[in-house]
Design an enzyme around this catalytic site. Structure first.
Site, PDB file in Angstrom:
ATOM      1  N   LEU A  24     -30.665   8.687 -22.590  1.00  0.00           N
ATOM      2  CA  LEU A  24     -30.824   7.195 -22.278  1.00  0.00           C
ATOM      3  C   LEU A  24     -32.257   7.094 -22.120  1.00  0.00           C
ATOM      4  O   LEU A  24     -33.111   7.661 -22.258  1.00  0.00           O
ATOM      5  CB  LEU A  24     -30.405   7.130 -20.685  1.00  0.00           C
ATOM      6  N   CYS A  25     -32.775   5.662 -22.589  1.00  0.00           N
ATOM      7  CA  CYS A  25     -34.179   5.359 -23.024  1.00  0.00           C
ATOM      8  C   CYS A  25     -34.468   3.961 -22.434  1.00  0.00           C
ATOM      9  O   CYS A  25     -33.452   3.105 -22.017  1.00  0.00           O
ATOM     10  CB  CYS A  25     -34.157   5.407 -24.376  1.00  0.00           C
TER      11      CYS A  25
END
Length: 391
Positions: free
Chosen positions: A135-136
């Site tokens: 996730l970013c």
């Protein structure tokens, strides 16, 4: 039963309500920049003139003990998450999978395996990490002089070993000492720079001076990375591009922003993804939303038509849809960019926004700031003191 990441997140919120307290309401960080130099990520050189079997040797020799610890934990956690049947199928086929990887990635994996004293199958498993569990948050902005600046938080470890007592993700903690700043060199010249993990041969965050900057964000889809891996293994569908291998090829061979944009838009992919791309000229900033097949969804969102016009924020959800309430990093990031204002657009502003909770969270491994025009590229390890959101 199929593993559903979003359902897992919702259940996690319900079972760990104490992690989500009222004190977590977002207040825009204004003083995180400049970061402490003690958190700068160490630099290593990858010499592309060396044989693929040898080019990773110095890094892997330095980091092999931590790499052993990480891969042991990842194997155990993936087995519990993916289900015994899927995981067993994957593990049985990893040796043959490794041999099908395109040059020079298979050869590099064999070299890394040798220097780390780990089987090539295990290093291959480590290198499919992005296709499943990252996730970013990525931000592009255009400053008052028309320069494009680019920042990103790399968040990973969700679903992988939550320690309720210490309020940390086990895999995220193990990745901190494996995080490295890489300079890829050829004939003595730096081709591009990247932030990566020791033993990982793909590219998630990088800049090529005078050309473009690039970051990847995972995109959730029913037809995601697990499906692509199974098709590669079971049906020998090798016409797909591994996402992080494709981005490495773009970084090594891409001519300019437009060339990189075309390649990232048209290539068939093993996993759905968001490509965040910044250039060297005013208006050269875009987010490319991709499904796996090049004939499926392609959405280009640029600094010319984005909601903020001078900036773009991308997390892990399509920008034209509302993010889920239990993972909304977009709203505070947008709010803080607007609060900062277009006249203050800079790497400083981006770092402060990326330091605002929950944009900064327990999953955040590093923050990178970069600019293709100036060649600026700096990365720092990140830690989120309590109270802090798990993601």
């Amino acid at each position: 039963m199929k593993f559903c990441p979003l359902l897992f997140l919702l259940v996690f919120v319900i079972l760990n309500r104490d992690c989500f307290t009222a004190s977590e309401e977002s207040v825009c960080e204004e003083s995180a920049y400049p970061p402490d130099n003690k958190d700068l990520i160490p630099l290593y050189v990858v010499n592309l003139d060396l044989s693929p079997l040898q080019r990773w040797a110095p890094l892997i020799i330095d980091k092999r003990h931590m790499l052993h610890k990480l891969v042991d934990d990842v194997k155990e956690l993936l087995e519990s998450l993916a289900g015994e049947k899927i995981f067993t199928t994957l593990m049985k086929n990893l040796d043959s999978l490794a041999a099908t990887l395109p040059y020079p990635y298979y050869e590099e994996i064999v070299g890394i395996a040798g220097y780390s004293n780990l089987p090539p199958s295990v290093i291959t498993l480590y290198n499919v990490f992005y296709e499943v569990f990252t996730l970013c948050t990525s931000i592009l902005a255009q400053d008052p002089d028309g320069n494009i600046v680019h920042g990103r938080n790399l968040d990973t470890g969700v679903f992988l070993g939550w320690d309720k007592k210490n309020k940390t993700w086990k895999v995220a903690e193990l990745l901190h000492p494996l995080t490295v700043h890489l300079q890829f060199k050829k004939e003595g010249k730096v081709i591009f720079e990247s932030t990566s993990f020791a033993g990982y041969v793909g590219i998630l965050t990088a800049v090529r001076k005078d050309s473009f900057s690039l970051s990847l964000n995972k995109r959730f889809s029913w037809n995601g990375g697990f499906m692509g891996l199974l098709e590669w293994i079971l049906f020998k569908d090798h016409s797909q591009s591994w996402v992080s291998f494709l981005t490495r090829e773009v970084m090594q061979e891409g001519k300019d922003y437009e060339d990189a944009k075309q390649i990232l838009s048209k290539s068939r992919l093993l996993a759905p993804v968001y490509f965040i791309l910044g250039g060297t000229k005013p208006g050269e900033g875009c987010i490319i939303t991709r499904d796996r097949d090049h004939s499926d969804l392609l959405n280009l969102w640029t600094t010319a038509n984005g909601s903020g016009s001078w900036y773009l924020v991308q997390t892990n959800y399509d920008h034209w849809k509302q993010p889920p309430f239990f993972d909304d990093r977009r709203t505070p990031a947008n709010w803080c960019m607007v609060e900062g204002g277009a006249t203050n657009a800079s790497l400083r502003l981006i770092y402060n926004v990326l330091s605002t909770k929950p944009v900064l969270n327990k999953e955040t491994i590093y923050t990178t700031l970069m600019s293709a025009k100036s060649g600026e590229f700096s990365s720092w390890l990140r830690y989120c003191p309590d109270p802090c959101w798990p993601w």
